[in-house]
Design a protein around this motif. Structure first.
Motif, PDB file in Angstrom:
ATOM      1  N   ALA A 105      32.511  44.166  35.493  1.00  0.00           N
ATOM      2  CA  ALA A 105      31.959  45.195  36.198  1.00  0.00           C
ATOM      3  C   ALA A 105      32.481  45.729  37.511  1.00  0.00           C
ATOM      4  O   ALA A 105      31.885  46.665  38.147  1.00  0.00           O
ATOM      5  CB  ALA A 105      30.383  44.608  36.527  1.00  0.00           C
ATOM      6  N   ILE A 106      33.601  44.990  37.869  1.00  0.00           N
ATOM      7  CA  ILE A 106      34.327  45.303  39.122  1.00  0.00           C
ATOM      8  C   ILE A 106      34.763  46.840  39.348  1.00  0.00           C
ATOM      9  O   ILE A 106      34.512  47.489  40.362  1.00  0.00           O
ATOM     10  CB  ILE A 106      35.291  44.165  39.499  1.00  0.00           C
ATOM     11  N   PRO A 107      35.504  47.464  38.347  1.00  0.00           N
ATOM     12  CA  PRO A 107      35.998  48.455  38.325  1.00  0.00           C
ATOM     13  C   PRO A 107      34.919  49.643  38.443  1.00  0.00           C
ATOM     14  O   PRO A 107      35.121  50.369  39.359  1.00  0.00           O
ATOM     15  CB  PRO A 107      36.698  48.690  36.847  1.00  0.00           C
ATOM     16  N   SER A 108      33.864  49.508  37.744  1.00  0.00           N
ATOM     17  CA  SER A 108      32.649  50.429  37.968  1.00  0.00           C
ATOM     18  C   SER A 108      32.086  50.374  39.362  1.00  0.00           C
ATOM     19  O   SER A 108      31.792  51.622  39.883  1.00  0.00           O
ATOM     20  CB  SER A 108      31.671  50.181  36.798  1.00  0.00           C
ATOM     21  N   GLY A 135      38.762  35.565  40.063  1.00  0.00           N
ATOM     22  CA  GLY A 135      40.255  34.833  39.767  1.00  0.00           C
ATOM     23  C   GLY A 135      41.382  35.639  39.014  1.00  0.00           C
ATOM     24  O   GLY A 135      42.629  35.572  39.374  1.00  0.00           O
ATOM     25  N   ALA A 136      40.897  36.544  38.058  1.00  0.00           N
ATOM     26  CA  ALA A 136      41.921  37.190  37.165  1.00  0.00           C
ATOM     27  C   ALA A 136      42.069  38.644  37.714  1.00  0.00           C
ATOM     28  O   ALA A 136      42.689  39.435  36.918  1.00  0.00           O
ATOM     29  CB  ALA A 136      41.478  37.091  35.949  1.00  0.00           C
ATOM     30  N   THR A 137      41.067  39.282  38.550  1.00  0.00           N
ATOM     31  CA  THR A 137      41.406  40.763  38.939  1.00  0.00           C
ATOM     32  C   THR A 137      42.312  40.959  39.839  1.00  0.00           C
ATOM     33  O   THR A 137      42.300  40.092  40.989  1.00  0.00           O
ATOM     34  CB  THR A 137      39.868  41.254  39.286  1.00  0.00           C
ATOM     35  N   LEU A 179      46.002  33.645  40.024  1.00  0.00           N
ATOM     36  CA  LEU A 179      45.791  33.805  38.404  1.00  0.00           C
ATOM     37  C   LEU A 179      46.118  32.481  38.149  1.00  0.00           C
ATOM     38  O   LEU A 179      45.412  31.991  37.004  1.00  0.00           O
ATOM     39  CB  LEU A 179      46.770  34.902  38.017  1.00  0.00           C
ATOM     40  N   ALA A 180      47.046  31.671  38.123  1.00  0.00           N
ATOM     41  CA  ALA A 180      47.353  30.317  37.825  1.00  0.00           C
ATOM     42  C   ALA A 180      46.235  29.432  38.103  1.00  0.00           C
ATOM     43  O   ALA A 180      45.794  28.779  37.296  1.00  0.00           O
ATOM     44  CB  ALA A 180      48.554  30.020  38.721  1.00  0.00           C
ATOM     45  N   LEU A 181      45.690  29.625  39.237  1.00  0.00           N
ATOM     46  CA  LEU A 181      44.294  28.762  39.500  1.00  0.00           C
ATOM     47  C   LEU A 181      43.270  28.969  38.468  1.00  0.00           C
ATOM     48  O   LEU A 181      42.680  28.361  38.273  1.00  0.00           O
ATOM     49  CB  LEU A 181      43.910  29.117  41.105  1.00  0.00           C
TER      50      LEU A 181
END
Length: 255
Positions: free
Chosen positions: A70-73, A91-93, A159-161
Motif C-alpha cells: 500500500a506504500i506506493p499508493s 524493511g523491504a521497501t 534489507l538484510a535485516l
C-alpha cells in the motif's frame, strides 16, 4: 515533536502511543476507515481523518505505517510539499520511493508487532535511514527517546535485516507448525517440544547459532537421517523441507 501517522494498524498504534507518552504531539491519525483512525486518535489526543488530502502540511514527522504493497499508493496521494520528514516503516521497501519529498527516511523495527499485545520498545532495535545527515540525526534522536537500541543503517543492511528476520521468525514458526502437525498425527502433545524450543532460543542469546547446532545432520549420522526421511515418506512437502535443511547443515559443518 509534532507527528502525523498514516495508518492505524499494529505498528502505528504502538508507535503513536509510545511517542504520545513520551511528550510528543500526535497531530493526526489517517486511516482509510475513519472509525479506525478515530479509535487510535482518541488514545493519543489526535485528530482523525480518512483523507490524505487533508493532512496538516507543517508537522515535523509523517510516519507511513501501512502494508508494504500500500506504500506506493499512499505516496502518490500525499502532497509533495509536506514540510516535515516523511518516513515509512518497511524493511523491504526502498528509501528512494520517497525521493519526491524534500526530507525523507525509514524507521524499521525487525519485530512482529500486534496492536493487541503489549510491546516494549526498549528491547526492540529500530534501523534508521535518511536522505541527509541532518534528517538521520533527527530521526535517530527521536526514535532513541522511545527505543534506546535504535541504530543507523543503509538500505542493503535494512534489507538484510528484513530477510534475516523473516528466516528467524516466520520460517521458524512455520517449522514449529510442521512439528506440531507431525506430533498431532501420532496423538502426541506439542507441549513435549516446548522445553527444547525455549532452550534453543535461550542458547542463541549468548552464543552464535553455529556453535549451538546439534542433531543428526550436525553429527553426520546418516542412519538416523534415513530413518527420519522414511518416516516422512508419506508427507512429501515435509520430507523435502527436512532434506533441504539437512543438506544445508551437513554442507555447513563439513567445511
Amino acid at each position: 515533536m509534532e507527528i502525523v501517522f498514516i495508518g492505524s494498524g499494529n505498528i502505528a498504534s504502538h508507535l503513536a502511543k509510545a511517542f504520545h507518552a513520551n511528550g510528543n504531539i500526535i497531530r493526526q491519525i489517517y486511516s482509510r476507515t475513519l472509525a479506525h483512525a478515530q479509535t487510535l486518535a482518541r488514545d493519543v489526543n489526535a485528530a482523525p481523518t480518512d483523507s490524505l488530502k487533508h493532512l496538516v502540511p507543517d508537522a515535523d514527522l509523517y510516519i507511513i505505517a501501512v502494508a508494504d504493497d500500500a506504500i506506493p499508493s499512499v505516496i502518490r496521494q500525499l502532497p509533495k510539499t509536506l514540510k516535515g520528514i516523511v518516513v515509512h516503516t518497511s524493511g523491504a521497501t526502498s528509501l528512494d520511493i520517497l525521493q519526491e519529498f524534500q526530507h525523507f527516511g525509514v524507521i524499521y523495527p525487525p519485530q512482529s508487532i500486534n496492536k493487541h499485545i503489549d510491546t516494549d520498545f526498549s528491547k526492540i532495535s529500530f534501523g534508521v535511514e535518511a536522505n541527509t545527515e541532518e534528517n538521520l540525526r533527527l530521526l535517530f534522536n527521536t526514535l532513541k527517546s522511545i527505543a534506546p537500541k535504535t541504530f543507523a543503517c543503509n538500505s542493503q543492511q535494512r534489507l538484510a535485516l528484513h530477510v534475516a528476520a523473516v528466516i528467524a521468525n516466520n520460517f521458524s514458526n512455520a517449522l514449529f507448525q510442521m512439528a506440531y502437525d507431525i506430533l498431532q498425527h501420532e496423538q502426541l502433545d506439542f507441549e513435549l517440544l516446548k522445553p527444547i524450543i525455549l532452550e534453543t532460543a535461550h542458547k542463541v542469546q549468548y552464543h552464535p547459532p553455529y556453535e549451538t547446532q546439534t542433531g543428526p545432520a550436525r553429527r553426520g549420522d546418516y542412519k538416523v537421517i534415513d530413518k527420519h526421511l522414511e518416516f516422512l515418506s508419506q508427507q512429501p512437502e515435509e520430507r523435502k523441507i527436512y532434506q533441504l535443511l539437512t543438506d544445508f547443515i551437513i554442507k555447513r559443518y563439513q567445511k
